[in-house]
Design an enzyme around this catalytic site. Structure first.
Site, PDB file in Angstrom:
ATOM      1  N   ARG A   1      -4.075  13.395 -25.348  1.00 50.99           N
ATOM      2  CA  ARG A   1      -4.861  12.345 -26.005  1.00 50.99           C
ATOM      3  C   ARG A   1      -5.821  13.003 -26.998  1.00 50.99           C
ATOM      4  NH1 ARG A   1      -7.582   8.599 -21.624  1.00 50.99           N
ATOM      5  NH2 ARG A   1      -5.457   7.925 -21.214  1.00 50.99           N
TER       6      ARG A   1
ATOM      7  N   ARG B   1     -16.078   9.963 -22.854  1.00 53.44           N
ATOM      8  CA  ARG B   1     -14.763  10.014 -23.502  1.00 53.44           C
ATOM      9  C   ARG B   1     -14.816   9.541 -24.954  1.00 53.44           C
ATOM     10  NH1 ARG B   1     -10.151   8.800 -19.351  1.00 53.44           N
ATOM     11  NH2 ARG B   1     -10.845  10.050 -17.572  1.00 53.44           N
TER      12      ARG B   1
ATOM     13  N   LYS C   1     -15.162   9.300 -14.944  1.00 50.36           N
ATOM     14  CA  LYS C   1     -15.083   9.064 -16.381  1.00 50.36           C
ATOM     15  C   LYS C   1     -16.266   8.212 -16.858  1.00 50.36           C
ATOM     16  CE  LYS C   1     -10.986   7.102 -16.113  1.00 50.36           C
ATOM     17  NZ  LYS C   1      -9.792   6.227 -16.233  1.00 50.36           N
TER      18      LYS C   1
ATOM     19  N   LYS D   1     -17.587   5.951 -20.477  1.00 51.20           N
ATOM     20  CA  LYS D   1     -17.101   5.462 -21.764  1.00 51.20           C
ATOM     21  C   LYS D   1     -18.206   4.775 -22.567  1.00 51.20           C
ATOM     22  CE  LYS D   1     -12.481   4.908 -19.946  1.00 51.20           C
ATOM     23  NZ  LYS D   1     -11.374   4.001 -19.624  1.00 51.20           N
TER      24      LYS D   1
ATOM     25  N   CYS E   1      -0.773  -1.919 -21.666  1.00 53.80           N
ATOM     26  CA  CYS E   1      -0.953  -0.489 -21.431  1.00 53.80           C
ATOM     27  C   CYS E   1       0.410   0.181 -21.487  1.00 53.80           C
ATOM     28  CB  CYS E   1      -1.616  -0.262 -20.087  1.00 53.80           C
ATOM     29  SG  CYS E   1      -0.509  -0.645 -18.716  1.00 53.80           S
TER      30      CYS E   1
ATOM     31  N   CYS F   1       3.420   6.667 -17.090  1.00 50.78           N
ATOM     32  CA  CYS F   1       2.192   6.601 -16.300  1.00 50.78           C
ATOM     33  C   CYS F   1       2.495   6.751 -14.805  1.00 50.78           C
ATOM     34  CB  CYS F   1       1.458   5.281 -16.538  1.00 50.78           C
ATOM     35  SG  CYS F   1      -0.024   5.191 -15.522  1.00 50.78           S
TER      36      CYS F   1
ATOM     37  N   CYS G   1      -0.802  -1.863 -13.611  1.00 51.11           N
ATOM     38  CA  CYS G   1      -1.526  -1.701 -12.341  1.00 51.11           C
ATOM     39  C   CYS G   1      -2.956  -2.195 -12.563  1.00 51.11           C
ATOM     40  CB  CYS G   1      -1.488  -0.243 -11.879  1.00 51.11           C
ATOM     41  SG  CYS G   1      -2.775   0.796 -12.589  1.00 51.11           S
TER      42      CYS G   1
ATOM     43  N   CYS H   1      -6.155  -0.643 -18.036  1.00 48.69           N
ATOM     44  CA  CYS H   1      -6.204   0.124 -19.293  1.00 48.69           C
ATOM     45  C   CYS H   1      -6.108  -0.736 -20.548  1.00 48.69           C
ATOM     46  CB  CYS H   1      -5.115   1.191 -19.293  1.00 48.69           C
ATOM     47  SG  CYS H   1      -5.340   2.390 -17.979  1.00 48.69           S
TER      48      CYS H   1
HETATM   49 FE1  SRM Z   1      -6.504   4.200 -18.660  1.00 46.44          FE
HETATM   50  C1  SRM Z   1      -5.779   6.086 -15.999  1.00 46.44           C
HETATM   51  C2  SRM Z   1      -3.666   5.119 -20.111  1.00 46.44           C
HETATM   52  C3  SRM Z   1      -7.664   2.921 -21.538  1.00 46.44           C
HETATM   53  C4  SRM Z   1      -8.933   2.460 -16.941  1.00 46.44           C
HETATM   54  N1  SRM Z   1      -5.017   5.449 -18.141  1.00 46.44           N
HETATM   55  C5  SRM Z   1      -4.920   6.191 -17.002  1.00 46.44           C
HETATM   56  C6  SRM Z   1      -3.740   7.175 -17.061  1.00 46.44           C
HETATM   57  C7  SRM Z   1      -4.267   8.449 -17.614  1.00 46.44           C
HETATM   58  C8  SRM Z   1      -2.984   7.348 -15.741  1.00 46.44           C
HETATM   59  C9  SRM Z   1      -3.376   8.499 -14.839  1.00 46.44           C
HETATM   60  O1  SRM Z   1      -4.560   8.645 -14.494  1.00 46.44           O
HETATM   61  O2  SRM Z   1      -2.463   9.231 -14.462  1.00 46.44           O
HETATM   62  C10 SRM Z   1      -2.862   6.416 -18.067  1.00 46.44           C
HETATM   63  C11 SRM Z   1      -1.881   7.256 -18.871  1.00 46.44           C
HETATM   64  C12 SRM Z   1      -0.641   6.457 -19.178  1.00 46.44           C
HETATM   65  C13 SRM Z   1       0.272   7.107 -20.144  1.00 46.44           C
HETATM   66  O3  SRM Z   1       1.415   7.401 -19.763  1.00 46.44           O
HETATM   67  O4  SRM Z   1      -0.096   7.286 -21.290  1.00 46.44           O
HETATM   68  C14 SRM Z   1      -3.904   5.635 -18.830  1.00 46.44           C
HETATM   69  N2  SRM Z   1      -5.841   4.160 -20.485  1.00 46.44           N
HETATM   70  C15 SRM Z   1      -4.591   4.501 -20.886  1.00 46.44           C
HETATM   71  C16 SRM Z   1      -4.324   4.079 -22.312  1.00 46.44           C
HETATM   72  C17 SRM Z   1      -3.424   5.052 -23.075  1.00 46.44           C
HETATM   73  C18 SRM Z   1      -3.736   2.663 -22.305  1.00 46.44           C
HETATM   74  C19 SRM Z   1      -3.099   2.209 -23.571  1.00 46.44           C
HETATM   75  O5  SRM Z   1      -1.976   1.723 -23.452  1.00 46.44           O
HETATM   76  O6  SRM Z   1      -3.666   2.306 -24.647  1.00 46.44           O
HETATM   77  C20 SRM Z   1      -5.771   3.983 -22.830  1.00 46.44           C
HETATM   78  C21 SRM Z   1      -6.275   5.282 -23.392  1.00 46.44           C
HETATM   79  C22 SRM Z   1      -7.670   5.157 -23.859  1.00 46.44           C
HETATM   80  C23 SRM Z   1      -8.194   6.342 -24.597  1.00 46.44           C
HETATM   81  O7  SRM Z   1      -7.754   6.549 -25.719  1.00 46.44           O
HETATM   82  O8  SRM Z   1      -9.080   7.012 -24.083  1.00 46.44           O
HETATM   83  C24 SRM Z   1      -6.510   3.667 -21.535  1.00 46.44           C
HETATM   84  N3  SRM Z   1      -8.079   3.005 -19.136  1.00 46.44           N
HETATM   85  C25 SRM Z   1      -8.298   2.502 -20.378  1.00 46.44           C
HETATM   86  C26 SRM Z   1      -9.244   1.428 -20.319  1.00 46.44           C
HETATM   87  C27 SRM Z   1      -9.712   0.571 -21.483  1.00 46.44           C
HETATM   88  C28 SRM Z   1     -10.949   1.115 -22.126  1.00 46.44           C
HETATM   89  O9  SRM Z   1     -11.433   2.194 -21.760  1.00 46.44           O
HETATM   90  O10 SRM Z   1     -11.452   0.464 -23.035  1.00 46.44           O
HETATM   91  C29 SRM Z   1      -9.597   1.292 -18.984  1.00 46.44           C
HETATM   92  C30 SRM Z   1     -10.533   0.208 -18.394  1.00 46.44           C
HETATM   93  C31 SRM Z   1     -11.962   0.432 -18.668  1.00 46.44           C
HETATM   94  C32 SRM Z   1     -12.584   1.242 -17.580  1.00 46.44           C
HETATM   95  O11 SRM Z   1     -12.480   2.471 -17.639  1.00 46.44           O
HETATM   96  O12 SRM Z   1     -13.127   0.657 -16.644  1.00 46.44           O
HETATM   97  C33 SRM Z   1      -8.860   2.297 -18.254  1.00 46.44           C
HETATM   98  N4  SRM Z   1      -7.274   4.317 -16.748  1.00 46.44           N
HETATM   99  C34 SRM Z   1      -8.202   3.468 -16.223  1.00 46.44           C
HETATM  100  C35 SRM Z   1      -8.347   3.752 -14.827  1.00 46.44           C
HETATM  101  C36 SRM Z   1      -9.289   3.017 -13.836  1.00 46.44           C
HETATM  102  C37 SRM Z   1     -10.670   3.546 -13.891  1.00 46.44           C
HETATM  103  C38 SRM Z   1     -11.556   2.918 -12.840  1.00 46.44           C
HETATM  104  O13 SRM Z   1     -12.759   2.984 -12.977  1.00 46.44           O
HETATM  105  O14 SRM Z   1     -11.064   2.383 -11.866  1.00 46.44           O
HETATM  106  C39 SRM Z   1      -7.443   4.790 -14.534  1.00 46.44           C
HETATM  107  C40 SRM Z   1      -7.190   5.441 -13.187  1.00 46.44           C
HETATM  108  C41 SRM Z   1      -8.320   6.286 -12.722  1.00 46.44           C
HETATM  109  O15 SRM Z   1      -9.229   6.643 -13.469  1.00 46.44           O
HETATM  110  O16 SRM Z   1      -8.287   6.597 -11.541  1.00 46.44           O
HETATM  111  C42 SRM Z   1      -6.782   5.111 -15.758  1.00 46.44           C
HETATM  112 FE1  SF4 Z   2      -1.048   3.251 -16.032  1.00 42.37          FE
HETATM  113 FE2  SF4 Z   2      -2.258   1.327 -14.728  1.00 42.37          FE
HETATM  114 FE3  SF4 Z   2      -3.365   2.309 -16.910  1.00 42.37          FE
HETATM  115 FE4  SF4 Z   2      -1.244   0.837 -17.126  1.00 42.37          FE
HETATM  116  S1  SF4 Z   2      -3.214   0.155 -16.316  1.00 42.37           S
HETATM  117  S2  SF4 Z   2      -1.553   2.836 -18.150  1.00 42.37           S
HETATM  118  S3  SF4 Z   2      -0.109   1.349 -15.322  1.00 42.37           S
HETATM  119  S4  SF4 Z   2      -3.049   3.413 -15.039  1.00 42.37           S
END
Ligand code: SRM
Ligand code: SF4
Length: 580
Positions: free
Chosen positions: A83, A152, A214, A216, A435, A441, A480, A484
């Protein structure tokens, strides 16, 4: 501010394993270099995987191939996701061309725009990671702190109108991004062969164990809430008076992630703490970040985000702590109003005589498919463009700073490759987010990006039948409950819980200021469309003047619906636990 954790906040419970990994890593080095050099496997150790996240890198495997490879007794098809760090989503044409070539030569051949305004590569083989990072470095791009327990990628309005206020807000977001970067040279040593630091390194803001989780940050300029400011751990809402940026209302404690059936986890809207002058952004940001560093829960990663720290201790306590640490006293929040989350599409003229073009990109996926060469078209544009590219929080792209002379040339490229038609879609499609989910993922419980086109087509038919073809309704889907694509802020949110099954949420406010609510805990996408059909028809017939779909559901459908569940009341199947 020292780098120690408050022992009071951690109680007697043991710290999670990630804390030891961080503290023993010598500021994020660990054994990454050794693991990357090991050619006997395509993967790296779990400890290195955890540390690599701070370098913007995730080990993944192709989940479509898992069963087949297991049967054949072979190793998983490991590859890495990287990323890019791109504050405010701004990239130059030269950077675009390098990223485009990386996708072609060293990764899966697509560029993926994320919901936080940056690029992701998938499918990078271990042996190619260094080369990818070097190429990025050649155009001043890196992936430091794109993931991991740190601040981030900082979001900021991409709307490229080139007005002084927009530029100031962008500069503040960039400055905060730089200020809150980890100071370790680990990234340069591991990936760019910089000479080893002989010791004495420090992380003045983070300390040796960085944050509990994390973190943000986003900046928004009302009336546009494109960055979903209430979903950010830390938010700055620009206050503009008489055309001048006078400061920001600061928000804290937003977040989306939850687990199905675990009421102790939940999405949360941020609280507004109050107003600060524009020159105090970094001071207040540092105080928020270090308060979370010291009081965030390091014993449970499911309870470690800032939102839980604030709920556990109270927002007034938090505000007092931030004031004490920053020396800034919050003034009462200044009035602001958000009206929409929508990106502008098509051509727009700016005050300085330049133009920008907003291009819809479904799920942010830029690739060439037969008859639809989006990646080629954007490369051709990058070759002649002299302005910049802005990635939006809705996974779209803006080509900005286009001179009147260049406009017809860019128009010609868009038309020749059929891209101009991309914006002539239903507003449902233009607003939809998904997402990544499967196959990359590791946490996906269900399809998301791959399921979106078909789901949208079905809803488009329903909307057309109801006479609502041109209505903007926000629909977001994730594989899930981690959230995201910020699904809990969508008027219609589908959240994966098992293969083919989703929890359905309805009733968020279109402008991103109210969360939706659980309507059905487990439903197929087809059944979801069927369930919504009569609701959409009722909306068409019974809505009040100007009433948006989320408001209608909130007013009419949700309280009356006997099957309504509130978030967290449903038993969940086992979910993979992320140590992210
Ligand atoms: Fe996310 C984890 C993709 C924005 C909440 N996110 C992941 C991972 C890295 C899976 C992992 O941990 O193994 C995913 C990678 C998938 C892949 O194959 O690419 C992933 N997140 C993404 C992206 C690429 C989604 C997208 O389709 O665009 C976004 C990348 C953002 C960036 O450029 O930095 C992405 N993730 C978000 C957002 C939205 C936001 O930040 O505005 C959220 C919700 C906001 C928040 O953080 O509360 C988000 N991602 C999560 C979470 C849950 C965090 C939590 O507090 O519970 C995880 C899992 C974790 O952290 O345990 C996660
Ligand atoms: Fe993966 Fe869940 Fe984030 Fe979708 S919402 S990219 S399934 S961690």
């Amino acid at each position: 501010m020292g780098g120690s954790m408050s022992s009071e906040s951690q109680g007697a419970k043991p710290l999670v394993a990630n804390e030891a990994i961080k503290s023993q890593s010598n500021f994020l080095r660990g054994e990454i270099a050794k693991d990357v050099a090991d050619t006997s496997t395509g993967g790296i150790s779990e400890n290195s995987n955890q540390l690599c996240k701070f370098h913007g890198l995730y080990m993944q495997d192709d989940r479509d191939l898992r069963t087949e490879l297991k049967k054949a007794g072979k190793e998983k098809a490991f590859a890495f996701m990287l990323r890019v760090r791109l504050p405010g989503g701004k990239a130059t044409p030269q950077q675009w061309l390098v990223l485009d070539s990386i996708a072609d030569e060293l990764a899966s051949p697509s560029l993926r725009l994320t919901t936080r305004q940056t690029f992701q590569f998938h499918g990078i083989l271990k042996g190619n990671v260094k080369q990818v990072i070097r190429r990025m470095q050649s155009v001043l791009l890196d992936s430091i702190a794109a993931c991991g327990d740190v601040n981030r990628n900082v979001m900021a309005p991409p709307n490229p109108e080139r007005s002084p206020v927009l530029e100031q807000v962008y500069q503040h977001s960039r400055a905060w991004s730089e200020y809150a970067l980890p100071k370790t040279r680990a990234y340069y040593e591991v990936w760019l062969d910089e000479e080893l630091v002989a010791g004495g390194e420090e992380e003045p803001m983070y300390g040796p164990t960085y944050l509990p989780r994390k973190f943000k940050t986003g900046f928004a300029i009302p009336p546009l809430n494109d960055v979903d400011i209430f979903s950010q751990d830390l938010g700055y809402i620009a206050i503009v008076e008489n055309g001048e940026l006078v400061g920001y209302n600061v928000t804290v404690g937003g977040g989306q992630g939850m687990n199905h059936g675990n009421a102790a986890t939940y999405p949360r809207l941020a609280d507004v703490l109050g107003f600060i002058p524009a020159d105090r952004v970094n001071a207040v940001g540092e105080a928020v970040l270090t308060t979370q560093r010291d009081y965030g829960d390091r014993t449970n990663r499911r309870h470690a985000r800032l939102k839980y720290t604030i709920d556990d201790r109270g927002v007034e306590w938090f505000k007092g702590e931030v004031e004490r640490r920053s020396g800034v006293t919050f003034e009462p929040a200044r009035p602001f109003e958000f009206t929409t989350i929508e990106d502008p599409h098509g051509w727009h003229e700016c005050a300085d005589g330049t133009w920008f073009y907003g291009l819809h990109i479904l799920s942010g996926r830029i690739k060439d498919v037969p008859g639809w060469p989006m990646k080629t078209a954007l490369r051709e544009i990058a070759e002649i463009h002299t302005g910049d590219f802005r990635l939006t929080p809705s996974q779209n792209l803006t080509i900005s700073g286009v001179t009147p002379e260049q406009k017809p040339k860019i128009d010609e490229i868009l038309a020749r490759h059929g891209l101009s038609a991309e914006n002539n879609r239903s507003r449902l499609r233009l607003n939809a987010l998904s997402c990544v989910a499967l196959p990359t993922c590791g946490l996906a419980l269900a399809e998301s990006e791959r399921a979106l086109p078909d789901l949208l087509s079905k809803f488009e038919t329903v909307l057309e039948e109801a006479g609502l073809k041109d209505d903007a309704i926000s629909l977001r889907i994730t594989g899930c409950p981690n959230g995201c694509a910020r699904p809990y802020l969508a008027e219609i949110g589908f959240v994966g819980r098992a293969p083919g099954k989703y929890a359905l949420f309805l009733g968020a406010k279109y402008n991103g200021t109210r969360l939706n609510r659980l309507v059905s805990p487990s439903i197929t996408l087809d059944d979801g469309v069927e369930l919504l059909k009569p609701i959409i028809k009722r909306y068409a017939l019974e809505r009040k003047e100007g009433e948006e779909f989320g408001d209608f559901c909130d007013r009419v459908i949700l309280p009356a619906d006997a099957t309504l569940h509130s978030v967290g009341t449903v038993e969940s199947p086992a979910e993979p636990v992320s140590a992210n």
